[in-house]
Write an enzyme that holds these catalytic residues in place. Structure first.
Site, short mmCIF file in Angstrom:
data_model
loop_
_atom_site.label_atom_id
_atom_site.label_comp_id
_atom_site.label_asym_id
_atom_site.label_seq_id
_atom_site.Cartn_x
_atom_site.Cartn_y
_atom_site.Cartn_z
N ARG A 1 3.93 -6.79 -8.74
CA ARG A 1 2.76 -6.21 -9.16
C ARG A 1 2.47 -6.67 -10.59
NH1 ARG A 1 -1.09 -2.61 -9.13
NH2 ARG A 1 -0.79 -2.67 -6.81
N ARG B 1 -6.10 -1.08 -0.58
CA ARG B 1 -5.19 -0.24 -1.21
C ARG B 1 -5.91 1.21 -1.57
NH1 ARG B 1 -3.46 -0.67 -6.31
NH2 ARG B 1 -1.37 -0.06 -5.94
N TYR C 1 -3.38 3.82 0.01
CA TYR C 1 -2.57 4.67 -1.10
C TYR C 1 -3.54 5.43 -1.87
CZ TYR C 1 0.24 0.28 -0.22
OH TYR C 1 1.04 -0.76 0.20
N CYS D 1 -16.49 -0.39 9.75
CA CYS D 1 -16.91 0.56 10.68
C CYS D 1 -15.46 1.54 10.77
CB CYS D 1 -17.27 0.27 12.09
SG CYS D 1 -18.72 -0.50 11.90
N TYR E 1 -1.31 -7.12 -3.91
CA TYR E 1 -1.45 -6.53 -2.91
C TYR E 1 -2.88 -6.48 -2.58
CZ TYR E 1 3.51 -5.51 -4.11
OH TYR E 1 4.62 -5.78 -4.12
C1 LIG Z 1 7.82 -5.41 -2.69
C2 LIG Z 1 9.17 -5.49 -3.33
C3 LIG Z 1 9.27 -5.97 -4.89
C4 LIG Z 1 8.13 -5.71 -5.75
O1 LIG Z 1 7.50 -4.37 -5.94
P1 LIG Z 1 6.59 -4.43 -6.96
O2 LIG Z 1 5.94 -2.85 -7.07
O3 LIG Z 1 5.47 -5.22 -6.67
O4 LIG Z 1 7.25 -4.58 -8.20
C5 LIG Z 1 10.53 -5.97 -5.38
N1 LIG Z 1 11.80 -5.76 -4.54
C6 LIG Z 1 11.46 -5.54 -3.06
C7 LIG Z 1 12.74 -5.53 -2.26
C8 LIG Z 1 10.17 -5.34 -2.51
O5 LIG Z 1 10.33 -5.31 -1.41
#
Ligand SMILES: *Cc1c(COP(=O)(O)O)cnc(C)c1O
Length: 866
Positions: free
Chosen positions: A751, A787, A791, A818, A847
């Site tokens: 992210r 998202r 979330y 829908c 994401y």
């Molecule tokens: C998704 C994931 C990340 C990255 O997570 P972020 O929140 O996008 O930084 C890092 N390591 C593993 C194993 C993941 O599944």
């Protein structure tokens, strides 16, 4: 150093200095504490240092205190606390461990105590007190090695709690109060024992000699109690900000430092929202007339905020504007019996019966409206419906929530009213539920709908200065602006990239229909910022966040590796980097994916016994990384926490032995340890913690080369959220690496690299009014960006076609799918929208497209780069 001890008469007055969790958690911070204590001592003062527990420890102790029957959990957390203090002991370079051992043994004994099963309150208090007992013990030892003879002072010896009338048993043990009056005999007695002392915040004893806890804000309160008891010349609360400000600097960077406040004003500001000081700590110092100063540990040259007796000469001025969110209002409409004797008593008795304390009151001929503050009350829907049912017997009840209370604080508020006219005009468009002017003439509070309160405090602050109701030019009261003091901490002042490219984006949206747009320059800047940190040895980008070809090419060109969670991701990644830069970290993947990953030469991470038990030959003779579950997850939402027994990731630590046995049989070498506990974490201390835990665990393996502390680096979503402090992260990691220089340090953010680089553009299809709600619909929704639905993620939304028009309408922004959950944003104030307008949904680079679907057979937004 002996001369210090032998000239008691020379050191007369007492100074109490208090340091919180982050200030006692590293060696450089303890050097600062030593410097501050030494300075006072050199000026002829006696110094009492009050400390909190190392950061994060009180929460862990709470977990133990509340685990009840869950022995394994208690044991796991106990081990974490132990490791943390061992690491700190090593970091401080201490050698005599007898006293530390005493408290660690006590932790072991308490966590195995039979009273744990019922979480008995006296036992809980003893457990919670350990954090400060441990930190103060380390502190005394360290200051002595620096040549400052400090004595350990048991806070429980001097602070005697007294039960309050109507206090619950819980309150007497875990939220105790200590009546304090200056005790000169005690001051003299201590003066005979030494000149520098370290004591524990947060605790006291009761009349029966048991340990009790002071509750929230406990360490500040302890410092205030000691200040009063010793009739100190001054109590200094050292924290990470220079003092109290005229507004929350996170949302109003131009907020001014308050140089001087009287006790009552400070109390009002603390009570109505400022988090710098706990309101409980002001009473003791006010009664003893001891001045209290708030100061910044990182900027000792600043004088901070001094709180003392009132200065009558100063002209009245608003000192601060603050807000409290999550307020519940109860409006009670009379049904004919208003004038009746005892009616109010009747109504209030019902609040008392439900244990609810009332904050604000406003009354009219036929209506009384009161507010409940969640920080003082246990306000939940059960309590509220029970109360409402009860009240319904005597009046018509309406519950209005959530609301925000906005408060102006300043002595002599009534005489300021004429100046406030233009300020109050700012409430013009909002629904005001209640106005209350406090009887002590110190505050004016206005309660409005929470949804409408965004942006209100900055506007009010500016209006107050303009109207000269807040006399910012008076140097006796106001210091510099937060933005002047902490220019280096300001979030990147540049507006987001998309503001400057509005025309281009509007055109794109008209040509392409719904689309994601990525700004590669932003991705590159983020990658460089990360690569600029000193501590990490290698970075891997978690490409599930955004796997667009151009984005991957850009990140690969900056030298990062790629972290993949499926074979398809691995194949995509292999187009951009060579196999030495590939990580494969799947979860419940089928056997052939592991085999293919080994064939490609990727580093494979395992997080379960099953593959070794059933598909051993695939793993025979290999080097692998082991992903473990450290027992608790972190992150912005339950669904993104990837630690703890409730989460499917990672090998449980109680299966380590079994894992070792299997690995030995297959001649498998564990060369790395991995943990990734969640997403959207903004607290830099988190990864230090993960590293410390993994490094401690590494001792149970043969040859660990790398420690991968995962991703999860957060990006602030809402205006006012503090960004992740990369410099602090680097400092934490550098520090802990010095303790464990033998491991390579890896991180794998997703992210952080791409969230802000991407926006989603969508066009308005229709608008609708239903009851009080106004909806604006756009041509794509959860099929492109799930998202918010998944979330409850918050994304900024702007009407790109009408950026310059005033935001007048409160909208629910929805898509065409829908499904009731197809919402992109709730309660957003936007200019009135017309069909065809382009809405921009910000921070959609992570994401977004990678989680899109064809639900309803609606093609998700396309992707392009600029
Ligand atoms: C998704 C994931 C990340 C990255 O997570 P972020 O929140 O996008 O930084 C890092 N390591 C593993 C194993 C993941 O599944």
């Amino acid at each position: 150093m002996n001369s210090l001890e032998t000239a008691p008469g020379a050191h007369a007055g007492w100074i109490v200095v208090k340091f919180g969790g982050t200030s006692v958690s590293t060696r450089p911070r303890w050097d600062t504490i030593c410097r501050i204590a030494r300075d006072w001592h050199a000026q002829g003062k006696r110094v009492l240092i009050v400390v909190s527990a190392l950061s994060g420890i009180t929460d862990k102790l709470k977990t133990i205190a509340e685990a009840r029957g869950d022995r394994d959990k208690r044991e796991a957390v106990r081990a974490e606390i132990l490791d943390r203090h061992e690491a700190m002991f090593a970091e401080l370079g201490l050698s005599d461990r007898a006293t530390l051992q005493y408290w660690l043994d006590r932790l072991t004994a308490l966590s195995q105590d039979s009273r744990a099963e019922n979480a008995e309150l006296p036992w809980q208090a003893e457990v919670l007190a350990l954090g400060e007992q441990l930190s103060s013990t380390l502190g005394v030892a360290y200051l002595n090695t620096l040549g400052l003879p400090a004595h350990w002072l048991d806070a429980r010896r001097h602070l005697l709690a007294q039960a309050l009338p109507n206090q619950t048993a819980w309150g007497t043990y875990l939220s105790a109060s200590v009546p304090t009056a200056p005790d000169l005999a005690l001051a003299a007695k201590l003066a005979g024992e030494g000149e520098v002392f370290i004591s524990q915040g947060f605790m006291a004893r009761n009349a029966g000699g048991e340990t009790v806890i002071l509750g929230r804000g406990g360490s500040d309160t302890s410092a205030a109690y000691f200040g009063a008891l010793l009739k100190a010349e001054k109590v200094e609360i050292w924290t990470d900000v220079a003092g109290m400000f005229s507004a929350n600097p996170r949302i109003v960077p131009s907020a001014r430092l308050l140089s001087r406040l009287d006790y009552e004003e400070a109390q009002e500001i603390a009570t109505t929202g400022a988090k710098v000081l706990h309101p409980r700590c002001l009473n003791p110092v006010r009664e003893a007339q001891v001045p209290l100063v708030v100061r910044d540990t990182n900027r000792p040259e600043l004088a901070g905020t001094e709180i003392g007796a009132s200065i009558l000469a100063a002209a009245p001025s608003v000192k601060a504007v603050s807000e409290r969110r999550g307020i519940t209002l109860i409006s009670m409409e009379s049904i004919g019996m208003w004038q009746q004797v005892g009616f109010l008593a009747d109504v209030f008795a019902r609040f008392k019966h439900h244990g609810l304390s009332i904050d604000l009151i406003s009354s009219a001929e036929t209506n009384v409206t009161v507010s409940l503050d969640p920080s003082e009350n246990l306000v939940n829907s059960d309590v509220l419906s029970a109360l409402a049912a009860d009240l319904a017997e005597v009046c018509r009840v309406k519950v209005i929530a959530p609301c925000t209370a906005v408060t102006l604080v300043g002595r002599g508020m009534r005489s300021l009213l004429p100046r406030l006219a233009s300020v109050l005009a700012e409430f013009d468009l909002l629904r005001v539920h209640l106005v209350s002017q406090s009887s002590n003439n110190l505050n004016l509070t206005i309660v409005v709908d929470e949804a409408a309160a965004d942006g209100l405090v900055p506007t009010l602050h500016a209006a107050l200065i303009k109207a000269e109701a807040l006399r910012a030019e008076d140097p006796a009261v106001f210091g510099p602006a937060w933005s002047e003091l902490y220019a280096d901490r300001l979030a990147p002042p540049a507006p987001p990239w998309w503001r400057q490219r509005r025309e281009e984006l509007l055109q794109l949206a008209q040509q392409q229909g719904p689309c994601y747009v990525y700004d590669l320059a932003s991705v590159r800047a983020r990658a460089r910022a990360l690569r600029g940190l000193l501590a990490p040895d290698r970075w891997f980008y978690a490409l599930k966040a955004n796997s667009h070809d151009e984005v991957l090419r850009c990140i690969a060109a900056e030298g990062l590796g790629l972290e993949c969670v499926s074979l398809a991701e691995l194949e995509r990644a292999a187009q951009f980097v060579d196999s030495s830069r590939l990580l494969f970290t799947p979860n419940f993947a089928p056997r052939d994916e592991y085999a293919a990953a080994f064939a490609r030469g990727a580093r494979v991470t395992l997080d379960n016994l099953h593959p070794l038990q059933h598909w051993g030959e695939t793993f025979r003779g290999r080097d692998i990384i082991l992903r473990v579950d450290l027992g608790s997850g972190r992150g912005h939402h339950d669904k993104v926490r990837t630690g703890g027994a409730g989460s499917k990731f990672g090998l449980s630590l109680d299966q380590l032995d079994e894992f070792h046995a299997l690995a030995r049989g297959l001649d498998l070498a564990v060369v790395g340890l991995h943990a990734h506990l969640g997403s959207g974490i903004l607290d830099a201390g988190h990864w230090r913690e993960v590293y410390a835990q993994l490094a401690a665990l590494a001792q149970r393996f043969g040859r660990i080369e790398a420690i991968n502390i995962g991703g999860g680096l957060g990006v602030p979503a809402r205006p006012g959220d503090a960004p992740l402090d990369l410099a602090a992260l680097d400092a934490f990691l550098c520090e802990i690496k010095t303790a464990y220089p033998q491991f390579q340090l890896w991180l794998e953010p997703g992210r952080y690299l791409v969230a802000e680089a991407g926006v989603l553009l969508a066009r308005v299809t229709q608008t609708k009014r239903k009851g009080e709600y106004r909806y604006v619909g756009v041509d794509t929704g959860m099929n492109s960006l799930i998202r918010p639905a998944l979330y409850e993620a918050w994304h900024e939304i702007v009407n790109l076609s009408r950026c310059d028009e005033p935001a007048t309408t409160l909208y629910q922004v929805v898509g065409p799918i829908c499904e009731s959950g197809d919402v992109l944003g709730t309660n957003r104030r936007l200019p009135a929208c017309q069909d065809g307008d382009v809405l921009l949904i910000a921070q959609a680079g992570a994401y977004g497209a990678t989680m899109a679907s064809h639900y309803n057979l609606r093609a998700p937004a396309t992707e392009c780069v600029v």
